[in-house]
Every structure is written in structure tokens, then in C-alpha cells.
Write an enzyme that holds these catalytic residues in place. Structure first.
Site, mmCIF file in Angstrom:
data_model
loop_
_atom_site.group_PDB
_atom_site.id
_atom_site.type_symbol
_atom_site.label_atom_id
_atom_site.label_comp_id
_atom_site.label_asym_id
_atom_site.label_seq_id
_atom_site.Cartn_x
_atom_site.Cartn_y
_atom_site.Cartn_z
ATOM 1 N N ASP A 149 -3.819 0.358 1.217
ATOM 2 C CA ASP A 149 -4.354 1.706 1.449
ATOM 3 C C ASP A 149 -3.692 2.402 2.632
ATOM 4 O O ASP A 149 -4.322 3.172 3.359
ATOM 5 C CB ASP A 149 -5.887 1.656 1.659
ATOM 6 C CG ASP A 149 -6.565 0.865 0.566
ATOM 7 O OD1 ASP A 149 -6.206 1.086 -0.605
ATOM 8 O OD2 ASP A 149 -7.415 0.021 0.859
ATOM 9 N N LYS A 171 0.919 4.554 0.769
ATOM 10 C CA LYS A 171 2.208 4.304 0.098
ATOM 11 C C LYS A 171 2.400 5.216 -1.105
ATOM 12 O O LYS A 171 3.509 5.661 -1.385
ATOM 13 C CB LYS A 171 2.287 2.854 -0.405
ATOM 14 C CG LYS A 171 2.243 1.809 0.647
ATOM 15 C CD LYS A 171 2.276 0.425 0.026
ATOM 16 C CE LYS A 171 1.072 0.053 -0.793
ATOM 17 N NZ LYS A 171 -0.184 -0.133 -0.053
ATOM 18 N N GLN A 205 -0.771 -3.022 -2.624
ATOM 19 C CA GLN A 205 -1.488 -3.766 -1.593
ATOM 20 C C GLN A 205 -0.653 -3.754 -0.298
ATOM 21 O O GLN A 205 0.297 -3.002 -0.193
ATOM 22 C CB GLN A 205 -1.825 -5.196 -2.025
ATOM 23 C CG GLN A 205 -2.905 -5.287 -3.093
ATOM 24 C CD GLN A 205 -2.359 -5.147 -4.486
ATOM 25 O OE1 GLN A 205 -1.349 -5.736 -4.833
ATOM 26 N NE2 GLN A 205 -3.010 -4.356 -5.292
#
Ligand code: IMP
Length: 420
Positions: free
Chosen positions: A12, A15, A219
Site C-alpha cells: 500500500d 505503487k 505487496q
């Protein structure tokens, strides 16, 4: 030229927005890990999307979006996203799905509930760990199997046989039928099957031809299955260290390894988080930063920027440049804290412990720097940023020894400035 966009925290980091921006010049955008546990927020032509599987390249007509063998794919979700993005664009995005990527089946999601692992680890409950586990145990179903229904059926029958023996009392599991599962998968995947092919070969060819290739991480580094805060991690390689294997190319020549990090930290799900804050401060970061999971809607835990973790993440990814995001969220704070070392059992340490139990015992050692009162989300030129913001950026650069080239002060594509 190849660029990898890599998350340097617990996911988070923003990206999605950075990849979406950079992807417009790319011939190929490649997702190399994870599955629908990822949630990338993308604003395309004023419309906000929370995507989970479809790479950012899907928004551009001349870009092929590749889903590699390092991924686990829920074809139902991919189909939904593909239909949704096609409708938004008015044309169908070009995809290439690795034939050796694994398929998330409904029983993978069920297993997380039956075993209780979803609850224990605070997972996204998308069947991620059970699917990667089946891959390692050689009882997975691969996307390419769907091109040969007889082979897919054999594999499913074997898997269901093992599953039914392991869960004799589960009615849900006992009721599963290989034929029905296969029919459902084929129905949902039908328009996508023509995209299934040799992803590694296509990426190698594009790189050899010196096309612009972007690798889109999902992730963050601290969730990496090998190098993260195990066992409170996801089940894939989230770092550049694992990228080569995930795409099937030895030692890929990726000149730009862009690490993305937020100006503060968040974490969702279980696991240690040394700089986590509580009370009013956490509420403030969460509400201004909109810190709720894109995939699950869960509120994220929030805390101050952790340079111990950031240095570790930069090392694992071999970052050549950095992007700092959500700096605007810190506007209005009298002071800002930065963790530069941890106190572990009375000793100051500079390195990130690999054991989650040890990390749990670490207390952050903070440096406090002046905050700024101005709202900065409308600023479009780095030279207009308040001097306290520039001082903060400089402090981080000097500490981690990698330049911050991109500064993001809002979710819109325009709120992104190039510093160098
Ligand atoms: P899983 O990936 O669903 O198995 O979840 C394992 C851990 O990784 C949980 O703590 C999740 O909240 C976390 N996680 C997985 N994907 C993301 C992501 O995209 N952003 C943030 N956390 C994630």
C-alpha cells in the site's frame, strides 16, 4: 530500458499510481508476484479503479499486460477486471497470461476459512497461501492446464481426492466435483484463454529488443515470504531478489529499480510494527491518508516512517532511485517523527531483525523534525515545496543513500513531481 516498481514497506505504498504513470510509455507491463490480495488504486482519465490482478499497462492501447508464473490468478476476478477496464476504455486490453501461473480455485479460499489461517494471520482471504502451497506440493492447477481440459480434469481429480481425505467431515469439501469446478473455470476464463502463452519468452524478447518494459511489484518488501517479517508475510517473493525466478529470466537487466515508500508507515493484518502509533494520532493519519484496504476495506494500522526497515528494503531490492508518496498527509503536523534505529533489550540497533518475535520487542528510536502547516497537495513543482519538506527529503536521502527522484503529494496523476 526496464524499470521495476517495488514496494518498500508492508504494501500500500502507492505503487499503483506510480506504475500507471510510468506505464504509458511502456510496451510491456509485467506483474510478477501475488494475486488478488493486491489492491492497486489507479485514477485513469478521472475514473478511480481499485485493481487487484490486471496490470497498470491495461489502460494503454500499445501496452501488453503480462501476468507471470510468479503469480496466482483468480480467473473470476481477472475476468471481472478485464470486462470493467474494457468497458471504461472502449477497447479490450492486450494481456499475456503465463501458462505456468497457478489458478486460485474456490477450495483455496475455503481452506483459509476451514483451517483458520485467514483469521490467525489476518490474510486477505483470497486463497493466496493455499494456492502457493499447492504449487509447492505439486498439486496445483496451472492456467495452461485449462487449454487441455482432459489434463486439468485429471489434476483436479487428484487434488480433490487428497482434499476429501484430509477433510472427511467438511460437507463443503465433500461436495466438490472436479467436472463442475472445471466447467466453471472454463466458462469464466473462455475470453481470456487466447491470451495464455509463453510469458517468459515474450518478456525476454522484449528486453532483448530494448523495448520499454515495466515490472509492477505487488505487496511490499516486508511481506516477502523469505525476507519479510515471517510468518506475518504473504506467500510470494515481493522483492527484486525474487523477480528473476518469478518471470523466468536469469539475472534480468533492470537498470531502474524504483523503490516506492510512503512518508509514514501502514500495515494491515497481523504482525509486528515497531513505529505503530495509537489514539488520536493514528486516527488522524488513517482518515487523512484514507488508510483502508483496497481489497478488504480493513482499517490499516498507521505509524511513523521507519528508516531501519527502509534501509533493509532498499538493500533487498538494490534500489537505484526512490519515490516518496503521500507527503501531503503529513501537512499540519507540528512535528514529524522518523525512526532511525531500534532499541532492542536496552541496545541501540540499526538493522532490521529477521525474526518477527525479535521485531516485536524493538522500540523505535526517533528523531523529531519540524512539520509544516501549508497544504501541499496542489504543488506541482518540487522547488515550491516548504523548506521543512525539502529538509525531510534530504534527511531520508542522506540516511538511506539513494536519491528520491519522485515526490507524490496526492492521488491524482498530476500530483506527482520529478525531483531530478
Ligand atoms: P495474504 O497475502 O492474503 O496471504 O495475506 C498475508 C498478509 O499480507 C496479511 O497481513 C495481509 O494483510 C498482507 N497483504 C497481502 N497483500 C497485501 C497488499 O497488497 N497490501 C497490504 N497488505 C497485504
Amino acid at each position: 530500458m526496464a524499470t521495476a516498481v517495488l514496494g518498500l514497506q508492508w504494501g500500500d505504498e502507492g505503487k499503483g499510481k506510480i506504475t500507471h504513470l510510468l506505464a504509458k510509455d511502456a510496451s510491456m507491463v509485467v506483474r510478477f508476484n501475488g494475486g488478488p490480495n493486491a489492491g492497486h488504486t489507479v485514477i485513469d482519465r478521472g475514473v478511480k479503479f481499485g485493481t487487484h490482478l490486471i496490470p497498470a499497462g491495461a489502460f494503454y492501447p500499445d501496452t501488453t499486460s503480462v501476468l507471470t508464473s510468479g503469480m496466482v490468478i483468480d480467473l473470476r476476478i481477472l475476468r471481472e477486471e478485464w470486462d470493467m477496464v474494457s468497458e471504461h476504455l472502449g477497447w479490450k486490453p492486450k494481456l499475456l497470461i503465463a501458462e505456468n501461473a497457478h489458478v486460485i480455485m474456490s477450495y483455496h479460499r475455503d481452506l483459509e476459512e476451514l483451517e483458520g489461517s485467514g483469521k490467525y494471520f489476518g490474510t486477505t482471504r483470497r486463497g493466496i497461501a493455499p494456492t502457493y502451497r499447492d504449487k509447492a506440493a505439486k498439486v496445483g492447477i496451472r492456467v495452461g492446464d485449462l487449454l487441455h481440459p482432459d489434463i486439468a480434469l485429471q489434476r483436479l481429480e487428484l487434488r480433490l481426492d487428497l482434499l476429501k481425505r484430509a477433510w472427511p467431515e467438511s460437507q463443503e469439501i465433500q461436495a466438490l466435483s472436479a467436472c463442475t469446478l472445471l466447467e466453471d473455470q472454463l466458462a469464466v476464463a473462455e475470453p481470456l484463454l487466447s491470451f495464455v502463452g509463453d510469458a517468459a519468452g515474450a518478456i525476454a524478447q522484449a528486453m532483448a529488443a530494448e523495448q520499454t518494459v515495466m515490472f509492477e511489484g505487488a505487496q511490499g518488501t516486508l511481506l516477502d515470504v523469505d525476507h519479510g517479517s515471517y510468518p506475518f508475510v504473504t506467500s510470494s517473493s515481493t522483492t527484486f531478489a525474487g523477480l528473476g525466478n518469478s518471470i523466468g529470466i536469469p539475472n534480468p537487466q533492470v537498470d531502474h529499480r524504483l523503490g516506492v515508500f510512503k512518508a509514514y508507515m501502514t500495515r494491515v493484518g497481523a504482525g509486528p510494527f515497531p513505529t505503530c502509533v495509537s489514539g488520536e494520532l493514528e486516527e488522524r493519519l488513517r482518515s487523512i491518508g484514507g488508510e483502508f484496504g483496497v481489497t478488504t476495506g480493513r482499517p490499516r494500522d498507521c505509524g511513523w516512517l521507519d528508516l531501519v526497515a527502509l534501509r533493509y528494503a532498499i538493500q533487498l531490492n538494490g534500489c537505484t532511485e526512490l519515490a516518496i508518496t503521500k507527503l501531503d498527509v503529513l501537512s499540519g503536523f507540528d512535528e514529524v517523527k522518523i525512526c532511525r534505529s531500534y532499541n532492542l533489550d536496552g541496545q541501540s540497533i540499526m538493522t532490521f531483525p529477521l525474526s518477527a518475535e525479535v521485531l516485536e520487542r524493538c522500540e523505535p528510536e526517533y528523531e523529531t523534525v519540524p512539520g509544516w502547516s501549508e497544504q501541499i497537495s496542489e504543488i506541482r513543482d518540487v522547488s515550491d515545496l516548504p523548506e521543512q519538506v525539502m529538509a525531510l527529503i534530504q534527511l531520508i536521502e542522506e540516511d538511506v543513500k539513494v536519491p528520491i527522484d519522485i515526490v507524490s503529494v496526492g492521488p491524482e496523476p498530476e500530483a506527482t513531481m520529478v525531483k531530478r
